[in-house]
Every structure is written in C-alpha cells, then in structure tokens.
Design an enzyme around this catalytic site. Structure first.
Site, short mmCIF file in Angstrom:
data_model
loop_
_atom_site.label_atom_id
_atom_site.label_comp_id
_atom_site.label_asym_id
_atom_site.label_seq_id
_atom_site.Cartn_x
_atom_site.Cartn_y
_atom_site.Cartn_z
N LYS A 22 129.28 -44.83 33.32
CA LYS A 22 130.69 -45.44 33.75
C LYS A 22 131.38 -46.05 32.26
O LYS A 22 132.38 -45.76 32.24
CB LYS A 22 130.35 -46.62 34.57
CG LYS A 22 131.48 -47.71 34.55
CD LYS A 22 131.10 -48.94 35.40
CE LYS A 22 130.32 -49.91 34.42
NZ LYS A 22 131.05 -51.05 33.86
N ASN A 23 130.49 -46.61 31.38
CA ASN A 23 131.28 -47.22 30.27
C ASN A 23 131.65 -46.21 29.23
O ASN A 23 132.20 -46.71 28.23
CB ASN A 23 130.09 -48.21 29.72
CG ASN A 23 130.12 -49.50 30.75
OD1 ASN A 23 130.98 -49.48 31.70
ND2 ASN A 23 129.24 -50.21 30.42
N ARG A 93 137.97 -55.31 34.15
CA ARG A 93 138.64 -55.77 32.80
C ARG A 93 138.76 -54.64 31.61
O ARG A 93 139.65 -54.81 31.05
CB ARG A 93 137.35 -56.64 32.22
CG ARG A 93 137.04 -57.94 32.95
CD ARG A 93 136.24 -58.59 32.59
NE ARG A 93 136.31 -59.13 31.01
CZ ARG A 93 137.12 -60.01 31.06
NH1 ARG A 93 137.30 -61.01 31.74
NH2 ARG A 93 137.18 -60.48 29.64
N CYS A 117 134.81 -64.05 33.84
CA CYS A 117 134.29 -63.34 34.96
C CYS A 117 132.89 -63.97 35.15
O CYS A 117 132.55 -64.75 34.40
CB CYS A 117 134.36 -61.88 34.62
SG CYS A 117 133.33 -61.58 33.68
N ARG A 122 134.68 -64.10 28.01
CA ARG A 122 134.86 -62.75 27.90
C ARG A 122 136.52 -62.57 27.41
O ARG A 122 137.27 -61.72 27.87
CB ARG A 122 134.81 -61.85 28.85
CG ARG A 122 133.46 -61.76 29.32
CD ARG A 122 133.09 -60.53 30.38
NE ARG A 122 133.01 -59.19 29.99
CZ ARG A 122 132.88 -58.31 30.72
NH1 ARG A 122 132.76 -58.13 31.89
NH2 ARG A 122 133.01 -57.09 30.02
N ASP A 309 123.23 -55.33 29.58
CA ASP A 309 123.26 -54.49 30.83
C ASP A 309 121.97 -54.29 31.65
O ASP A 309 121.95 -53.81 32.62
CB ASP A 309 124.03 -53.40 30.82
CG ASP A 309 125.56 -53.68 30.61
OD1 ASP A 309 125.95 -54.92 30.80
OD2 ASP A 309 126.35 -52.74 30.18
N ARG A 401 130.71 -50.62 41.89
CA ARG A 401 131.62 -50.31 40.57
C ARG A 401 131.12 -49.45 39.71
O ARG A 401 131.67 -48.75 39.00
CB ARG A 401 131.87 -51.95 40.13
CG ARG A 401 132.71 -52.63 40.90
CD ARG A 401 133.13 -53.92 39.99
NE ARG A 401 133.70 -53.69 38.76
CZ ARG A 401 134.02 -54.38 38.17
NH1 ARG A 401 133.91 -55.58 38.16
NH2 ARG A 401 134.68 -53.93 36.84
N1 EPU Z 1 133.90 -60.85 22.55
C1 EPU Z 1 134.84 -61.89 22.05
N2 EPU Z 1 136.22 -61.43 21.83
C2 EPU Z 1 136.76 -60.02 22.14
C3 EPU Z 1 135.71 -59.35 22.68
C4 EPU Z 1 134.29 -59.53 22.99
O1 EPU Z 1 134.68 -63.02 21.79
O2 EPU Z 1 137.75 -59.95 21.95
C5 EPU Z 1 132.74 -61.37 22.88
C6 EPU Z 1 132.27 -61.22 24.49
O3 EPU Z 1 132.89 -62.37 25.09
C7 EPU Z 1 130.98 -61.04 24.47
C8 EPU Z 1 130.48 -60.37 23.24
O4 EPU Z 1 131.69 -60.24 22.50
O5 EPU Z 1 130.36 -62.29 24.13
C9 EPU Z 1 130.46 -58.81 23.38
O6 EPU Z 1 131.44 -58.45 24.51
P1 EPU Z 1 131.99 -56.96 24.19
O7 EPU Z 1 133.47 -56.89 23.94
O8 EPU Z 1 131.26 -55.95 23.81
O9 EPU Z 1 131.79 -56.39 25.82
P2 EPU Z 1 132.96 -55.42 26.51
O10 EPU Z 1 133.50 -54.39 25.68
O11 EPU Z 1 133.98 -56.29 27.22
C10 EPU Z 1 131.25 -53.79 27.38
C11 EPU Z 1 130.95 -53.09 28.71
C12 EPU Z 1 129.70 -54.04 29.24
C13 EPU Z 1 128.72 -54.60 28.50
C14 EPU Z 1 129.15 -55.00 27.01
C15 EPU Z 1 128.14 -55.40 26.15
C16 EPU Z 1 132.57 -51.55 29.22
C17 EPU Z 1 133.62 -51.20 30.21
N3 EPU Z 1 131.83 -52.75 29.38
O12 EPU Z 1 131.99 -54.78 27.69
O13 EPU Z 1 129.42 -53.39 30.72
O14 EPU Z 1 128.09 -55.58 29.27
O15 EPU Z 1 130.16 -53.90 26.38
O16 EPU Z 1 127.50 -54.11 25.91
O17 EPU Z 1 132.11 -50.85 28.24
C18 EPU Z 1 128.40 -53.36 32.97
O18 EPU Z 1 128.52 -52.30 32.80
O19 EPU Z 1 127.87 -54.03 33.53
C19 EPU Z 1 129.12 -54.35 31.67
C20 EPU Z 1 129.56 -55.49 32.00
#
Ligand code: EPU
Length: 438
Positions: A22-23, A93, A117, A122, A309, A401
């Site tokens: 998915k990701n 998101r 969330c 996030r 995850d 999802r």
């Molecule tokens: N963060 C910030 N600022 C930003 C972006 C991130 O502070 O602008 C922080 C976040 O709050 C968090 C950390 O950085 O504490 C890492 O977040 P990241 O941005 O890596 O997460 P994401 O890109 O929103 C993706 C996956 C998530 C997975 C995370 C971490 C997708 C669509 N989602 O989220 O997947 O947990 O990376 O590996 O790729 C899931 O599949 O259940 C899921 C939540």
C-alpha cells in the site's frame, strides 16, 4: 460498520500470498500526475486506501482504467482541479502526496492541511519547508495549504536537509524535484523500500533520480516526464504480520510472493524471540513456532531498523512470550492505542511515555475490542487468533485501508474469522464465504 468475529485457538497452516505494498502504491499513483502520458501500475493491493487515492486522481481530472483488478492505467493529461479537499485528506493523509506532483507540473496546488490522527500529531512541516526551498510560495488559507511555484512556473533545484526522516516527505520532494530546473540533493532522506520503488517508477518515466535507498538522493530535474509501466513491490508489513500470525497461533505458514530482503530487521527480531523463519527462496518464507517464545526489547526506527508499522503486531506476540519485553516507539508519539485493547483481553502491559512493558506469557481471553488504526487492528486480530473464546473487533474499516481481504487470507489457512456486516436496520449479519473489502 463491519466487525470481525474471531474464535481463537486454531494454529494456522498453509500458504498465503502477499499483496502489493500500500505505501508504495500510494506515491506511485500520485506520480502519475507528473505526466500527460499513461502510467500503468500492476500489483496494487485491493485495499481501501488505494480506492481513495484513485478517487482523488479522478476528482482532479485524471482517468483511471482497471483492465484487471490489481492493475490501474492512469492518465492525467487533463487535470482540471488542483486541490485535495478536506473530505479526502481527513480519511487518508497520504493524499498530501498529490502536492509535490501538482506543484511541479502545474505550478499550483491546494491540499487540506491534515490534522492529528490516532497515532500522533503528524505535521507536514518538513514537506512544506522543502517545497519552499525549491522556490515555492506556501500559504495557509482556511485550513488549506496553498502552494505556488515561482514566477517562471517551475520549481528550482536546491539542497535540502530533512531535520527528521520522513517517508512521504521524501517522496513528495523527490516528485517535485523531478520536474524542477536543475539539480536537487536531499540529505537525511528516508531509505524505505517504498521510496526506492517510487524512484524506479520515476526513472522509468524519464526522471533522473540517483541514490534511492541511501540517505542522500540526487534528482536532476527534467523538462517533462512520460508514461511507464511498473509493478508494485510486495507489502513487507503484511509479510511481517503473517509471520507473527504463524508464530502466535503455534502454526506454520508458507508466505509467498514476498521480498524477504525488505524485512530483514523484522526477520532478525522475530528470530531472536524464537520464531523459526526460513528463506525458502527469494520470494518465499516459511514461518513456524516450535519452542516457547522469549521476550525481547524492541525499538522502532526508520528503515532499515524495525518498522513502527510492525510494533503493534510485535506487542501482540510479546503477550505470548516468556518474560518482560520493553518496546520503545520512537517514530510516532501516540502509537500505543492497541495496548489498552490488548489489556481488555488479559494482556499485562504497562505504558510509560513512549515505552510499553509487556509481561508474558498471558493467556488471552476473547473480548469485544475497538480498532483505532490500521496496525492496531492487525494486532487485535492476531490477539483474537490466539485468545480463548470469541473476540469481536470493531471498526475493521481501519484494517481494510491497508490489508487486502485479511479475513479471507486468514480463513484459507485455518483461522475461524468472519466478517459481520451491520445491515441498514442496525442488526448484525454474518457474511458467508469470501467477502471483498470494498
Ligand atoms: N514528521 C514531522 N514533520 C513532517 C513529516 C513527518 O514532524 O513534515 C514526523 C512525524 O510526525 C513522525 C515522523 O516524522 O513522527 C515520521 O513520519 P513520516 O513522515 O515518515 O510518516 P508518513 O510519511 O506520514 C509513512 C507511512 C506510515 C508509516 C510511516 C513511518 C505512507 C503512506 N505512510 O507515513 O504508514 O507509519 O511512514 O514509517 O507511506 C501505515 O501504513 O499504517 C502507516 C501509518
């Protein structure tokens, strides 16, 4: 809202096939916005978030054909809308992944700012700071992020250092930089296999991205990108979830169509606690439990470390392991919502900030429990599979999802799990046989 009814106690036995990630699928679908030509994606998982992302692309004006269930042909030659509205962003998101491609190709984009969330606040500040460094003007207007490219209409390559590793932030910036003028260097980039998969697709589309999978990624911007055909990598989190399912039920599963090298940290940790995992070949794993499991501490961290995850599923397993395991969640600040639900089933878990202490082994008893997010739901399903008696998992839309027909896959290897649908009159209906998630 659908629920799962699980009668625990059956050891799982047989073969499961892993779906596409998915990701990886979500950013690859967004990448189709970067070109007027057709992008064909194979091996998309049949999961709710993919349907939501498809809807977003269609709302923007793209056409999406589905010649086969798991293949999308996406054509974004006529994009008329440049906005991901609140209704979509609040349900998923990852819709913020439209921001980079729209801004890069059309010079403008508007995306509703995602709020917090179930797993944390996030923010997307790192995405936005990166776009600003590429020359974009970013404003916040009535809960929306409004982004505009510089006067020339084109973003300008630059050097960006992420303060923190962000997966979708890295993906958004790579997509934006692929059409920028000049070279962009991203430092402290995410190294997840899903980032590499996106870069492979982009390079097939004519982008010039180097260094994916390392913490420094270089993108030489090009004038235009073209069509491409790409197969999404297998889902490493689904793979890990099924390894835990084999171990927690004392069963034995052959897990095929996976990529073991993408989950080495998970395999290492689960081997350490006593799960027997054999790499049958480059796309098949065999997982079984032959001896009692032992507890072991765990820290989640960005790839290649143990993924956040898989933390909830690991916690479910630790309830069945001998001794105390201390789990540190370092990626998200609020990702222990499953702990209190596992406690309702009899688990002994103590929370202290971003640490969870799990004492085991504890016999779990079936109970009604509430899923709070995607991976929390997976951990409750795993707990239900080993619990004595009946468990009802509420709000399984979370699991839909990201997992393709998890109950059908589990039932095929011996689990006693049913999807209960709430009928329009509010009473529950039992759904026989294989039920599609959508
Ligand atoms: N963060 C910030 N600022 C930003 C972006 C991130 O502070 O602008 C922080 C976040 O709050 C968090 C950390 O950085 O504490 C890492 O977040 P990241 O941005 O890596 O997460 P994401 O890109 O929103 C993706 C996956 C998530 C997975 C995370 C971490 C997708 C669509 N989602 O989220 O997947 O947990 O990376 O590996 O790729 C899931 O599949 O259940 C899921 C939540």
């Amino acid at each position: 809202m659908d629920k799962f009814l699980i009668r625990g106690g059956n050891p799982l036995k047989g073969t499961v096939s892993i779906s596409g990630a998915k990701n990886s699928a979500l950013p690859c679908m967004a990448a189709a916005l970067l070109t007027p030509e057709t992008v064909i994606l194979h091996n998309l998982p049949y999961a709710r978030d993919i349907i939501t992302q498809r809807r977003l692309l269609e709302d923007l004006g793209a056409t999406v054909l589905t010649p086969e269930l798991r293949t999308h042909k996406i054509n974004a030659s006529h994009v008329e809308v440049f906005e991901a509205p609140y209704e979509l962003v609040k349900t998923m998101r990852a819709s913020v992944l439209a921001l980079g491609p729209l801004l890069a190709r059309f010079g403008k984009a508007k995306v509703s700012l995602p709020g917090g969330c179930a797993i944390g606040t996030r923010p997307i500040d790192l995405h936005l700071a990166g776009f600003e460094k590429l020359g974009a003007e970013i404003r916040l207007e009535a809960g929306n992020v409004v982004a505009r490219a510089p006067q020339s209409g084109r973003l300008i390559g630059t050097e960006i250092r992420f303060e923190k590793v962000t997966v979708t932030g890295t993906e958004n910036l790579i997509m934006a930089a692929s059409l920028a003028k000049g070279k962009t260097i991203l430092h402290n980039a995410a190294r997840e296999p899903e980032v590499i998969d996106l870069c492979e697709l982009l390079n097939r589309m004519g982008a010039r991205v180097r260094g994916a999978g390392t913490e420094t990624i270089e993108i030489e911007g090009v004038q235009a990108l073209g069509g491409a055909e790409h197969t999404i990598i297998p889902d490493r989190i689904e793979t890990g979830t099924f390894i835990v399912a084999a171990a927690i039920t004392g069963g034995e599963l052959e897990i095929k169509d996976c990529r073991p090298e993408h989950l080495q940290s998970v395999i290492d940790k689960l081997t350490e606690v006593g799960v027997e995992i054999e790499e049958v070949n480059s796309s098949t794993l065999a997982a079984r439990k032959r001896k009692p499991l032992r507890s072991c501490e765990l820290n989640t961290a960005p790839y290649p470390e143990f993924p956040t995850d898989m933390q909830a599923q690991y916690m479910a397993l630790m309830t069945q392991s001998e001794g105390r395991s201390v789990i540190a969640e370092t990626v998200f600040e609020n990702r222990f919502m499953h702990a209190s639900e596992l406690q309702r089933m009899g688990a002994r878990i103590t929370l202290d900030g971003h640490h969870a202490m799990v004492d085991g082994p504890t016999p779990l008893a079936g109970a009604p429990v509430l899923a709070s997010d995607l991976r929390a739901s997976a951990s409750l399903v795993l707990a239900g599979l080993v619990a004595d008696g009946e468990s009802i998992i509420h709000r399984v839309y979370h699991i839909d999802r990201g997992y393709e027909r998890i109950e059908a896959k589990l039932r095929a290897v011996g689990a006693d799990i049913e999807r209960l649908r709430e009928s329009v009159t509010g009473t529950l209906e039992q759904v026989p046989g294989d039920v599609a998630v959508a």
